[in-house]
Scaffold this motif. Structure first.
Motif, PDB file in Angstrom:
ATOM      1  N   ARG A  60       0.310   1.343  12.134  1.00  0.00           N
ATOM      2  CA  ARG A  60       1.631   1.473  11.516  1.00  0.00           C
ATOM      3  C   ARG A  60       2.624   0.482  12.107  1.00  0.00           C
ATOM      4  O   ARG A  60       3.566   0.071  11.441  1.00  0.00           O
ATOM      5  N   THR A  63       1.900  -2.977  10.565  1.00  0.00           N
ATOM      6  CA  THR A  63       2.352  -3.089   9.178  1.00  0.00           C
ATOM      7  C   THR A  63       3.842  -2.811   9.042  1.00  0.00           C
ATOM      8  O   THR A  63       4.329  -2.610   7.935  1.00  0.00           O
ATOM      9  N   ILE A  65       5.581  -0.246   9.535  1.00  0.00           N
ATOM     10  CA  ILE A  65       6.029   1.069   9.078  1.00  0.00           C
ATOM     11  C   ILE A  65       6.801   1.733  10.216  1.00  0.00           C
ATOM     12  O   ILE A  65       7.858   2.319  10.022  1.00  0.00           O
ATOM     13  N   ARG A  92       6.949  -9.331   5.239  1.00  0.00           N
ATOM     14  CA  ARG A  92       6.450  -8.080   4.668  1.00  0.00           C
ATOM     15  C   ARG A  92       5.281  -8.345   3.736  1.00  0.00           C
ATOM     16  O   ARG A  92       4.334  -7.580   3.681  1.00  0.00           O
ATOM     17  N   PHE A  99      -4.637   2.823   3.048  1.00  0.00           N
ATOM     18  CA  PHE A  99      -4.663   4.075   3.787  1.00  0.00           C
ATOM     19  C   PHE A  99      -6.020   4.767   3.690  1.00  0.00           C
ATOM     20  O   PHE A  99      -6.841   4.453   2.842  1.00  0.00           O
ATOM     21  N   GLN A 100      -6.156   5.773   4.555  1.00  0.00           N
ATOM     22  CA  GLN A 100      -7.424   6.487   4.630  1.00  0.00           C
ATOM     23  C   GLN A 100      -7.700   7.322   3.393  1.00  0.00           C
ATOM     24  O   GLN A 100      -8.782   7.283   2.826  1.00  0.00           O
ATOM     25  N   SER A 105      -2.663   8.241  -1.440  1.00  0.00           N
ATOM     26  CA  SER A 105      -1.989   6.953  -1.337  1.00  0.00           C
ATOM     27  C   SER A 105      -1.600   6.383  -2.692  1.00  0.00           C
ATOM     28  O   SER A 105      -0.978   5.344  -2.769  1.00  0.00           O
ATOM     29  N   PRO A 119       4.771  -3.908  -6.859  1.00  0.00           N
ATOM     30  CA  PRO A 119       5.192  -4.919  -5.867  1.00  0.00           C
ATOM     31  C   PRO A 119       5.723  -6.182  -6.538  1.00  0.00           C
ATOM     32  O   PRO A 119       6.704  -6.769  -6.078  1.00  0.00           O
TER      33      PRO A 119
ATOM     34  N   ARG C 194       3.993  11.504   2.187  1.00  0.00           N
ATOM     35  CA  ARG C 194       2.714  11.103   1.611  1.00  0.00           C
ATOM     36  C   ARG C 194       2.570   9.579   1.651  1.00  0.00           C
ATOM     37  O   ARG C 194       3.550   8.849   1.640  1.00  0.00           O
ATOM     38  N   ASP C 195       1.310   9.158   1.667  1.00  0.00           N
ATOM     39  CA  ASP C 195       1.038   7.730   1.824  1.00  0.00           C
ATOM     40  C   ASP C 195       1.571   6.891   0.674  1.00  0.00           C
ATOM     41  O   ASP C 195       1.955   5.744   0.873  1.00  0.00           O
ATOM     42  N   TYR C 196       1.592   7.453  -0.534  1.00  0.00           N
ATOM     43  CA  TYR C 196       2.009   6.603  -1.650  1.00  0.00           C
ATOM     44  C   TYR C 196       3.481   6.212  -1.542  1.00  0.00           C
ATOM     45  O   TYR C 196       3.888   5.163  -2.028  1.00  0.00           O
ATOM     46  N   THR C 198       4.992   5.697   1.403  1.00  0.00           N
ATOM     47  CA  THR C 198       4.958   4.611   2.379  1.00  0.00           C
ATOM     48  C   THR C 198       4.515   3.314   1.711  1.00  0.00           C
ATOM     49  O   THR C 198       5.069   2.250   1.967  1.00  0.00           O
ATOM     50  N   ALA C 199       3.505   3.437   0.848  1.00  0.00           N
ATOM     51  CA  ALA C 199       3.007   2.241   0.166  1.00  0.00           C
ATOM     52  C   ALA C 199       4.098   1.608  -0.689  1.00  0.00           C
ATOM     53  O   ALA C 199       4.251   0.386  -0.710  1.00  0.00           O
ATOM     54  N   ARG C 201       7.239   1.864  -0.175  1.00  0.00           N
ATOM     55  CA  ARG C 201       8.227   1.285   0.738  1.00  0.00           C
ATOM     56  C   ARG C 201       7.748  -0.075   1.225  1.00  0.00           C
ATOM     57  O   ARG C 201       8.517  -1.021   1.333  1.00  0.00           O
ATOM     58  N   LEU C 202       6.445  -0.158   1.507  1.00  0.00           N
ATOM     59  CA  LEU C 202       5.891  -1.437   1.954  1.00  0.00           C
ATOM     60  C   LEU C 202       5.966  -2.477   0.852  1.00  0.00           C
ATOM     61  O   LEU C 202       6.048  -3.669   1.120  1.00  0.00           O
ATOM     62  N   ALA C 203       5.901  -2.018  -0.396  1.00  0.00           N
ATOM     63  CA  ALA C 203       6.006  -2.968  -1.505  1.00  0.00           C
ATOM     64  C   ALA C 203       7.444  -3.455  -1.642  1.00  0.00           C
ATOM     65  O   ALA C 203       7.721  -4.338  -2.431  1.00  0.00           O
ATOM     66  N   GLY C 204       8.367  -2.857  -0.904  1.00  0.00           N
ATOM     67  CA  GLY C 204       9.746  -3.329  -0.906  1.00  0.00           C
ATOM     68  C   GLY C 204      10.695  -2.473  -1.715  1.00  0.00           C
ATOM     69  O   GLY C 204      11.806  -2.898  -2.000  1.00  0.00           O
TER      70      GLY C 204
END
Lengths: 281, 285, 305
Positions: A60, A63, A65, A92, A99-100, A105, A119, C194-196, C198-199, C201-204
């Protein structure tokens, strides 16, 4: 040598603060206690450890986070300002994560096409048509097809979802991919397919992988370098062959000894032991 | 006479798209003192078959079988009261999520003593003594103190030890372990497997080990049943299964193990398995 | 490299077929609950009655038939053919008033639910997403609102704003809102980790996108269920306000107001109170049953298999 380093981590640390209650003092937990490593472009570093060893926290931090408590993170030779709000868009985009849990995810209310297009929609001025084109291309690359564009995540199996998650991570052309236990929630047969896909993609895009795992057989198969973590510290770090043929640390040896072995000789030996025990009794 | 014998078991669930066969005509048997591994991937129906034996499936499930004999008695025909007596006493089960399988509201001591009270009718003092003895057997340190702990005060491995202690409390003849180590770390997995195997050898129980992990199969089983999508693909003793698998599916599974990788890519199941359990001529692993 | 776990069953390709399948699945789980289906039909009937009120109703709800005061229902002694459920103390046809009253009830339900739902979602999203002191302030405020008996609070608000149906509805919406805030906040907090998310957020994705595009759509199931329950609550509360003279004002044929007007005749003419009361009871029961079924169909945790 240095210009070929994709990722360098210098003495990175992360502390968690457990807020104290009315009568108990604050507690500080050192999740990662000063880890350093260098990773070359196009290589795979596997980080192995059991739950709570800090491997996911490390992932994390790499990346962005979570923010490291101290230590430096260099990507492509450039030092990254990890403070929230200071991260450049360019940085970024260079690092992405898979993710796992493929069931958590992906946004259950988002069509696959939108998952992949998001994205692009946020970071680029691409038209919807172009986004669709790019998403379909990426779907093909991960072994799915344009017919999957309009479907929702729940219509896919775990392996297919993990493919989608990988596709999403690749949409912005990252250089470094952090894979946080990407196959541990998958069935054996699907695991093999996803591992093969990861290898194919690494060849095609020249990706650098940080592969977090607890499964030594997978690590042995995929890694160039291996780091073993134990209670927040890197107790073993070296090339795959070094670590597997000559583990230095006590914990690494325990880990190897505990891994179930599925080869025929060990089954024979076990059955022989069992029969011998029976004969004695 | 086999300890447990199941003939032609089928379990169906009704879903929005019609009846779904989770288990499709599966037969298997376990002898006394034998370790049978049921191996399969998710959706293979490996757990459902055993839950059907235990009578733990929801009422929406339709269970049919030619016979399900436990020590010669057909458990489909006995009354629910008799069945309850049988389950937990003669047949015990441990589950995948040790922390979730214990009731968080009660101490582990209370939970194990409850089993002893219901099935064996021991008095308070005897129960306490037996509980301490059982905790010692499963390798929990300070058993007297442990009895007063709640599940959340223990780690996953310790909770699984408690589950095992509860399962063997009444000296069951058959222990069903449903992925007992999947949620645990490798080093803990080793300890728990060792514990289960030593208890099995000592008590001479029949053991059914449900797992998806070929490594666990190799380390524990005498005989193996391979399941795929509710059907039995192959049944063999453990050595011949690994040495010369007959079904294409088993071959594919073994080939997909990362430790069996030959080139720089793994062999995938689809490479020589198309859902057909029969060996196809000309294909070999 | 196709996954072997892909189901052989034909999968829908077009989005229309997809929607059809999802609807089919929804109906499968919904229809397992017989009470819910009955509730749905009663509710649909109510909607039809409300919409077609001018066509169905035998009389105007306001017309006072001086020659037919307190006529009992048709099947009892002294009943008259024109007045199926009898007439009230000033000679208005009860059936017609009930039919028009359905319009009021549905309007109250829709208005109050929409108001409290939107408000609750907004406030709950902010509290659950930002946490910290914002969350504390909002939640304590909601706790204060919840600490009052809702009807009492509504009464106070109406007393301040002045008695009318609109003010009554606003007051009821305010008392119902904390439930939505709490529910949204809890759901947002659960989804946020949940991970999605976070995902994304990572995508901006920025906070607004995260809140409304990523998280909110995943919190809808419990909100829909709560909305149906509030719908019936709103009708009930509005009826209570009407009964206390603080809601819809006479001569509006609102069910609660009808009850209030008939109060003094309870002993003499049972029908003037029984039928509005029954109408409220049946409507609220039907909607609650429907809400139950919705929960069964929408809450994945309760889904079997």
């Amino acid at each position: 040598m240095t210009e070929n380093t994709m990722l360098e981590v210098r003495d990175i640390k992360r502390d968690y603060e457990l807020p104290g209650g009315l009568f108990k003092p604050k507690k500080i937990i050192h999740a990662v206690k000063g880890v350093s490593f260098k990773l070359e472009r196009g290589k795979t570093l596997a980080i192995v450890g059991e739950s709570g060893c800090g491997k996911s926290t490390l992932a994390r931090m790499i990346t962005f986070i979570d923010e490291p408590t101290s230590g430096d993170l260099l990507i492509d030779g450039k030092k990254v300002d990890t403070r929230p709000g200071h991260l450049t868009q360019e940085m970024r985009q260079k690092v992405q994560i898979v993710f796992q849990n493929p069931y958590g995810s992906l946004n259950p209310r988002q069509k696959i096409g939108d998952v992949l297009g998001e994205p692009l929609a946020i970071n680029t001025g691409m038209s919807a048509e172009e986004r669709r084109h790019r998403a379909n291309e990426m779907l093909k690359k991960v072994g799915l097809g344009p017919e999957h564009y309009n479907r929702y995540p729940h219509m896919f199996s775990g392996g297919q979802r993990q493919r989608i998650a990988i596709a999403r991570a690749l949409m912005m052309n990252p250089k470094l991919l952090v894979l946080d236990e990407p196959v541990s929630a998958l069935d054996l047969s699907v695991q093999a397919q996803v591992l093969n896909l990861l290898a194919d993609l690494q060849d095609e895009f020249g990706l650098t992988y940080v592969f977090i795992s607890h499964d030594l057989s997978v690590v042995r198969y995929i890694a160039d370098e291996v780091m073993v973590m134990y209670f927040g510290e890197a107790v073993e770090y070296g090339t795959r062959d070094e670590v597997f043929s000559d583990p230095k640390h006590e914990y690494t040896r325990t880990l190897f000894a505990a891994t179930p072995r599925a080869d025929i000789e060990s089954i024979r030996a076990r059955i022989a032991r069992k029969n011998a025990a029976k004969a004695v009794a | 006479m086999a300890l447990l014998q199941i003939d032609n078991l089928t379990v169906e669930f009704e879903t929005a798209t019609g009846w779904f066969k989770a288990v499709d005509g599966v037969s298997m048997s376990v002898e006394k003192g034998e370790v049978l591994a049921i191996v399969g991937e998710s959706g293979s129906g490996k757990s459902v078959a055993m839950l059907a034996v235990m009578g733990l499936l929801p009422w929406t499930a339709k269970i049919t079988a030619d016979q399900m004999l436990f020590e010669g008695r057909d458990i489909q025909k006995i009354s629910p009261a008799e069945r309850r007596k049988l389950i937990g006493k003669d047949i015990a089960m441990i589950f995948q999520e040790p922390i979730a399988s214990l009731n968080p509201c009660f101490t582990v001591g209370f939970q194990i003593e409850e089993v002893l009270r219901i099935h064996l009718g021991l008095d308070k003092k005897e129960r306490r003594a037996r509980a301490i003895e059982l905790f010692k057997q499963v390798g929990l340190p300070n058993p007297e103190e442990r009895l007063n702990h709640f599940p959340h005060q223990m780690s996953g491995g310790q909770c699984q030890r408690v589950m095992i202690a509860i399962a063997i409390a009444c000296n069951p003849k058959l222990l069903i372990a449903d992925e007992p180590t999947t949620a645990l770390d490798v080093t803990i997995q080793k300890q728990i497997l060792d514990l289960i195997m030593s208890l099995q050898a000592k008590n001479g129980m029949g053991l059914i080990m449900i797992t998806h992990d070929m490594g666990v199969v190799a380390e524990t089983a005498d005989r193996v049943v391979v399941q795929y999508k509710g059907r039995k693909m192959e049944e063999a003793d453990v050595l011949s299964l690994f040495e010369s698998p007959k079904s294409n599916y088993t071959k594919a599974l073994l080939a997909a193990l990362p430790e069996n990788a030959t080139g720089d890519r793994l062999t995938t199941v689809s490479a020589f398995f198309d859902g057909n359990p029969e060996p196809t001529p000309g294909v070999s692993a | 490299m196709a996954d072997i776990m892909v189901d052989k069953a034909p999968e829908p390709v077009s989005s229309a077929a997809l929607r059809r399948q999802m609807l089919k699945e929804f109906w499968f789980y919904f229809s397992e609950n017989r009470g819910a289906v009955i509730g749905l039909f009663v509710f649909l009937l109510l909607v039809v009655v409300a919409v077609l009120a001018p066509l169905i109703a035998p009389h105007s709800p306001f017309e006072q038939y001086r020659d037919a005061v307190l006529v009992p229902p048709i099947w009892t002694e002294g009943g008259r053919a024109g007045y199926l459920l009898g007439t009230d103390p000033v000679g208005r046809d009860i059936l017609s008033r009930l039919i028009y009253g359905a319009q009021y009830s549905l309007f109250i339900g829709v208005f109050v639910t929409t108001l409290s739902l939107t408000g609750g979602i907004l406030v709950g999203l902010i509290a659950g997403y930002y946490r910290g002191w914002v969350d504390t302030v909002i939640m304590r405020l909601m706790d204060i609102i919840l600490a009052f008996p809702s009807l009492l609070l509504a009464l106070v608000l109406v007393a301040i704003l002045g008695p009318s149906l609109t003010n009554g509805m606003i007051a009821i919406a305010l008392t119902l809102q904390p439930h939505f805030v709490r529910l949204t906040r809890a759901a947002v907090m659960a989804e946020k980790t949940r991970d999605y998310v976070t995902a994304a957020r990572l995508a901006g994705a920025g906070p607004l996108r995260l809140m409304f595009r990523t998280i909110l759509p995943n919190c809808t199931a419990p909100l829909i269920v709560q909305a149906t329950l509030s719908f019936s609550n709103a009708i009930l509360d509005a009826a209570a306000l009407g009964f206390l003279g603080m809601g819809a004002q006479p001569p509006a044929p609102e069910w609660g107001t009808m009850l209030a007007e008939a109060r003094e005749f309870i002993l003499r003419a049972w029908w003037v109170v029984t039928f509005p009361g029954l109408a409220i009871l049946i409507t609220v029961l039907a909607i609650n049953l429907m809400g139950d079924g919705l929960r069964d169909a929408l809450d994945p945790k309760l889904k079997r298999s």
